[in-house]
Design an enzyme around this catalytic site. Structure first.
Site, PDB file in Angstrom:
ATOM      1  N   ARG A  13       0.401  -1.431   0.311  1.00  0.00           N
ATOM      2  CA  ARG A  13       0.131   0.230   0.234  1.00  0.00           C
ATOM      3  C   ARG A  13       0.793   1.552   0.453  1.00  0.00           C
ATOM      4  O   ARG A  13       0.600   2.302   0.214  1.00  0.00           O
ATOM      5  CB  ARG A  13      -1.002  -0.248   1.061  1.00  0.00           C
ATOM      6  CG  ARG A  13      -2.447  -0.664   1.346  1.00  0.00           C
ATOM      7  CD  ARG A  13      -2.708  -0.564   2.129  1.00  0.00           C
ATOM      8  NE  ARG A  13      -2.709  -0.273   3.141  1.00  0.00           N
ATOM      9  CZ  ARG A  13      -3.032   0.822   4.496  1.00  0.00           C
ATOM     10  NH1 ARG A  13      -4.597   1.121   3.991  1.00  0.00           N
ATOM     11  NH2 ARG A  13      -2.529   0.512   5.342  1.00  0.00           N
ATOM     12  N   GLY A  14       2.954   1.297   0.030  1.00  0.00           N
ATOM     13  CA  GLY A  14       3.305   2.141  -0.357  1.00  0.00           C
ATOM     14  C   GLY A  14       3.233   3.018  -2.025  1.00  0.00           C
ATOM     15  O   GLY A  14       2.160   2.152  -2.165  1.00  0.00           O
ATOM     16  N   MET A  16       5.619   2.956  -3.063  1.00  0.00           N
ATOM     17  CA  MET A  16       6.009   2.414  -4.582  1.00  0.00           C
ATOM     18  C   MET A  16       5.347   1.146  -4.674  1.00  0.00           C
ATOM     19  O   MET A  16       5.081   0.493  -5.260  1.00  0.00           O
ATOM     20  CB  MET A  16       7.862   2.257  -4.174  1.00  0.00           C
ATOM     21  CG  MET A  16       8.596   3.540  -4.442  1.00  0.00           C
ATOM     22  SD  MET A  16       8.603   3.487  -6.173  1.00  0.00           S
ATOM     23  CE  MET A  16       9.569   2.385  -6.620  1.00  0.00           C
ATOM     24  N   THR A  95      16.036   0.563   0.589  1.00  0.00           N
ATOM     25  CA  THR A  95      16.838   1.283   1.056  1.00  0.00           C
ATOM     26  C   THR A  95      17.266   1.140   1.867  1.00  0.00           C
ATOM     27  O   THR A  95      16.826   1.405   3.158  1.00  0.00           O
ATOM     28  CB  THR A  95      17.350   2.947   0.095  1.00  0.00           C
ATOM     29  OG1 THR A  95      15.582   3.748   0.311  1.00  0.00           O
ATOM     30  CG2 THR A  95      16.907   3.073  -1.716  1.00  0.00           C
ATOM     31  N   ASN A 121      18.596   1.400  -6.965  1.00  0.00           N
ATOM     32  CA  ASN A 121      17.236   2.807  -8.585  1.00  0.00           C
ATOM     33  C   ASN A 121      16.916   1.425  -9.793  1.00  0.00           C
ATOM     34  O   ASN A 121      17.930   0.596 -10.385  1.00  0.00           O
ATOM     35  CB  ASN A 121      18.370   3.294  -8.828  1.00  0.00           C
ATOM     36  CG  ASN A 121      17.086   4.660  -9.105  1.00  0.00           C
ATOM     37  OD1 ASN A 121      16.341   4.255  -9.736  1.00  0.00           O
ATOM     38  ND2 ASN A 121      17.867   5.489  -8.943  1.00  0.00           N
ATOM     39  N   HIS A 149      15.200  14.503  -3.467  1.00  0.00           N
ATOM     40  CA  HIS A 149      13.895  13.381  -2.689  1.00  0.00           C
ATOM     41  C   HIS A 149      13.256  14.215  -2.798  1.00  0.00           C
ATOM     42  O   HIS A 149      13.019  15.073  -1.490  1.00  0.00           O
ATOM     43  CB  HIS A 149      14.244  12.040  -2.507  1.00  0.00           C
ATOM     44  CG  HIS A 149      15.377  11.218  -2.972  1.00  0.00           C
ATOM     45  ND1 HIS A 149      17.066  11.284  -3.167  1.00  0.00           N
ATOM     46  CD2 HIS A 149      14.629   9.710  -3.747  1.00  0.00           C
ATOM     47  CE1 HIS A 149      16.888  10.548  -4.060  1.00  0.00           C
ATOM     48  NE2 HIS A 149      16.361   9.301  -4.337  1.00  0.00           N
ATOM     49  N   LYS A 153      11.477  10.526   2.524  1.00  0.00           N
ATOM     50  CA  LYS A 153      12.401  10.000   2.513  1.00  0.00           C
ATOM     51  C   LYS A 153      12.852   9.983   3.814  1.00  0.00           C
ATOM     52  O   LYS A 153      13.791  10.500   4.862  1.00  0.00           O
ATOM     53  CB  LYS A 153      13.734  10.050   1.908  1.00  0.00           C
ATOM     54  CG  LYS A 153      13.755   9.086   0.985  1.00  0.00           C
ATOM     55  CD  LYS A 153      14.874   9.672  -0.154  1.00  0.00           C
ATOM     56  CE  LYS A 153      16.252   8.208  -0.162  1.00  0.00           C
ATOM     57  NZ  LYS A 153      15.815   6.757  -0.114  1.00  0.00           N
TER      58      LYS A 153
HETATM   59  P1  NAP Z   1       6.561   4.339   2.015  1.00  0.00           P
HETATM   60  O1  NAP Z   1       5.382   5.144   0.696  1.00  0.00           O
HETATM   61  O2  NAP Z   1       6.703   5.108   2.930  1.00  0.00           O
HETATM   62  O3  NAP Z   1       6.067   2.749   1.967  1.00  0.00           O
HETATM   63  C1  NAP Z   1       6.559   1.968   2.688  1.00  0.00           C
HETATM   64  C2  NAP Z   1       5.649   0.586   2.959  1.00  0.00           C
HETATM   65  O4  NAP Z   1       5.973  -0.070   4.153  1.00  0.00           O
HETATM   66  C3  NAP Z   1       3.993   1.569   3.960  1.00  0.00           C
HETATM   67  O5  NAP Z   1       2.644   1.566   3.022  1.00  0.00           O
HETATM   68  C4  NAP Z   1       3.989   1.098   5.159  1.00  0.00           C
HETATM   69  O6  NAP Z   1       3.216   0.499   6.093  1.00  0.00           O
HETATM   70  C5  NAP Z   1       4.826  -0.075   4.682  1.00  0.00           C
HETATM   71  N1  NAP Z   1       5.338  -1.721   5.487  1.00  0.00           N
HETATM   72  C6  NAP Z   1       6.132  -0.705   6.889  1.00  0.00           C
HETATM   73  N2  NAP Z   1       6.656  -1.308   7.640  1.00  0.00           N
HETATM   74  C7  NAP Z   1       6.059  -3.383   7.104  1.00  0.00           C
HETATM   75  C8  NAP Z   1       6.268  -3.836   7.348  1.00  0.00           C
HETATM   76  N3  NAP Z   1       6.304  -4.476   8.396  1.00  0.00           N
HETATM   77  N4  NAP Z   1       5.704  -5.164   6.105  1.00  0.00           N
HETATM   78  C9  NAP Z   1       5.003  -4.935   4.817  1.00  0.00           C
HETATM   79  N5  NAP Z   1       5.152  -3.649   4.738  1.00  0.00           N
HETATM   80  C10 NAP Z   1       5.438  -2.714   5.832  1.00  0.00           C
HETATM   81  O7  NAP Z   1       7.732   4.039   0.666  1.00  0.00           O
HETATM   82  P2  NAP Z   1       8.136   4.461  -0.448  1.00  0.00           P
HETATM   83  O8  NAP Z   1       7.990   5.642  -1.222  1.00  0.00           O
HETATM   84  O9  NAP Z   1       6.933   3.431  -0.955  1.00  0.00           O
HETATM   85  O10 NAP Z   1       9.081   3.724  -0.351  1.00  0.00           O
HETATM   86  C11 NAP Z   1       9.621   2.412   0.132  1.00  0.00           C
HETATM   87  C12 NAP Z   1      10.945   2.536  -0.056  1.00  0.00           C
HETATM   88  O11 NAP Z   1      11.393   2.426  -1.703  1.00  0.00           O
HETATM   89  C13 NAP Z   1      11.887   3.090   0.702  1.00  0.00           C
HETATM   90  O12 NAP Z   1      13.352   2.284   1.284  1.00  0.00           O
HETATM   91  C14 NAP Z   1      12.589   3.755  -0.328  1.00  0.00           C
HETATM   92  O13 NAP Z   1      13.997   4.438  -0.600  1.00  0.00           O
HETATM   93  C15 NAP Z   1      13.116   3.051  -0.590  1.00  0.00           C
HETATM   94  N6  NAP Z   1      12.714   3.504  -2.831  1.00  0.00           N
HETATM   95  C16 NAP Z   1      13.580   2.286  -4.049  1.00  0.00           C
HETATM   96  C17 NAP Z   1      13.082   2.871  -4.894  1.00  0.00           C
HETATM   97  C18 NAP Z   1      14.098   1.980  -6.413  1.00  0.00           C
HETATM   98  O14 NAP Z   1      13.689   2.049  -7.619  1.00  0.00           O
HETATM   99  N7  NAP Z   1      15.290   0.996  -5.343  1.00  0.00           N
HETATM  100  C19 NAP Z   1      12.984   3.545  -5.635  1.00  0.00           C
HETATM  101  C20 NAP Z   1      11.583   4.700  -4.648  1.00  0.00           C
HETATM  102  C21 NAP Z   1      11.425   4.191  -3.629  1.00  0.00           C
HETATM  103  P3  NAP Z   1       2.347   1.521   7.019  1.00  0.00           P
HETATM  104  O15 NAP Z   1       2.541   3.365   6.298  1.00  0.00           O
HETATM  105  O16 NAP Z   1       1.171   0.878   7.311  1.00  0.00           O
HETATM  106  O17 NAP Z   1       3.510   1.674   7.785  1.00  0.00           O
END
Ligand code: NAP
Length: 261
Positions: A13-14, A16, A95, A121, A149, A153
């Site tokens: 649900r996040g 990404m 990350t 990335n 960003h 983040k």
């Molecule tokens: P986000 O919107 O905050 O999403 C993170 C999600 O993980 C939230 O829905 C959160 O739920 C959930 N979560 C928390 N604890 C969990 C658990 N124990 N089990 C399962 N789900 C859990 O963040 P985002 O922007 O999508 O980014 C997520 C990560 O991807 C970050 O580390 C970011 O730096 C990284 N990222 C990587 C790339 C890449 O290309 N590699 C690109 C963009 C982002 P709740 O909100 O309900 O706590």
């Protein structure tokens, strides 16, 4: 008919994770078996796929072959350990993993002969930006990295900036840049120090994921910049990784190793 690859998405649900869900549902060769999110598990929601609270339950009840993880730095390592121990292949975008943690996960993959892909990335243009920056550092070793960003983040500098710095380090001899007597009047003004050069992290609403590598030499500068203007930009890379990870038995760090093979 060819079997579909069974995919579970942690953090579904996040920002990404919800893009990953759309990408998996749109691909006929992939099957979304469940989402993992501690807050929605067990609730009656309108989702076309089930939600569970944790990776253990996902593996036990829905038997994924691949776990895509876009969660938070605090949980990603344990999610990966649980998956690898069960023979489930992680594709990780979250990350914040340290080099030592990646090495430990690599050892665990070798022990179990399980494939995993961690990519700081997944945007193909960002991989090219890193490759070109590494090349440029051979000829223009004075460099500063600026990563920009969105303000939600959690980690700084970004995984992409760290990966770029590591690649530059491989082609450039350590060299302290700037004036030897340079003083910071405000702490942090010169950014984070890495092997003689600086990384600057900017966080603002309205940004998605951007990075500029700025090189300077006598009478000239060179900017190599990549902009992810929305989160769909990462999905072709995640899709590629899901399809590649089922065919490997080791941990791969960086999408370039599956893109340029
Ligand atoms: P986000 O919107 O905050 O999403 C993170 C999600 O993980 C939230 O829905 C959160 O739920 C959930 N979560 C928390 N604890 C969990 C658990 N124990 N089990 C399962 N789900 C859990 O963040 P985002 O922007 O999508 O980014 C997520 C990560 O991807 C970050 O580390 C970011 O730096 C990284 N990222 C990587 C790339 C890449 O290309 N590699 C690109 C963009 C982002 P709740 O909100 O309900 O706590």
């Amino acid at each position: 008919m060819e079997n579909k690859i069974r995919v579970a998405v942690a953090g579904a649900r996040g920002r990404m994770g919800s893009e990953v869900v759309k990408m998996v549902l749109a691909d006929d060769t992939l099957q979304l078996v469940c989402g993992i999110d501690p807050r929605v598990a067990g609730e009656d929601n309108d989702s076309p796929f089930p939600y569970v609270a944790d990776v253990e339950t996902a593996i036990r009840e829905y038997k994924p072959e691949v776990l895509v993880d876009f969660t938070i730095p605090a949980v990603v390592k344990q999610n990966m350990i649980t998956a690898i121990n069960a023979g489930v292949r992680p594709v990780v975008g979250t990350t914040g993993l340290s080099a030592e943690e990646v090495q430990n996960l690599r050892d665990l993959c070798n022990e179990h002969q399980v494939g995993a892909i961690i990519a700081p990335n997944f945007a193909i243009g960002a991989i090219l930006m890193m490759k070109f920056a590494q090349e440029a550092a051979k000829y223009m070793p004075h460099v500063e990295i600026m990563e920009l960003h969105h303000d939600q983040k959690l980690d700084a500098p970004s995984g992409t900036a760290i990966k770029t710095a590591e690649l530059i380090q491989q082609t450039r001899n350590e060299m302290k840049q700037g004036h030897p007597e340079e003083k910071e009047i405000i702490e942090g003004a010169r950014g984070g120090y890495y092997d003689g050069f600086r990384i600057h992290s900017i966080r603002l609403p309205g940004l998605v994921a951007h990075q500029e590598c700025l090189f300077g030499a006598l009478g000239q500068t060179l900017s190599i910049r990549h902009d992810s203007i929305n989160r769909e930009s990462f999905m072709p890379g995640v899709n590629l990784a899901v399809k590649k990870v089922v065919g490997i038995n080791e941990l791969v760090y960086g999408l370039e190793h599956v893109m340029f093979e």
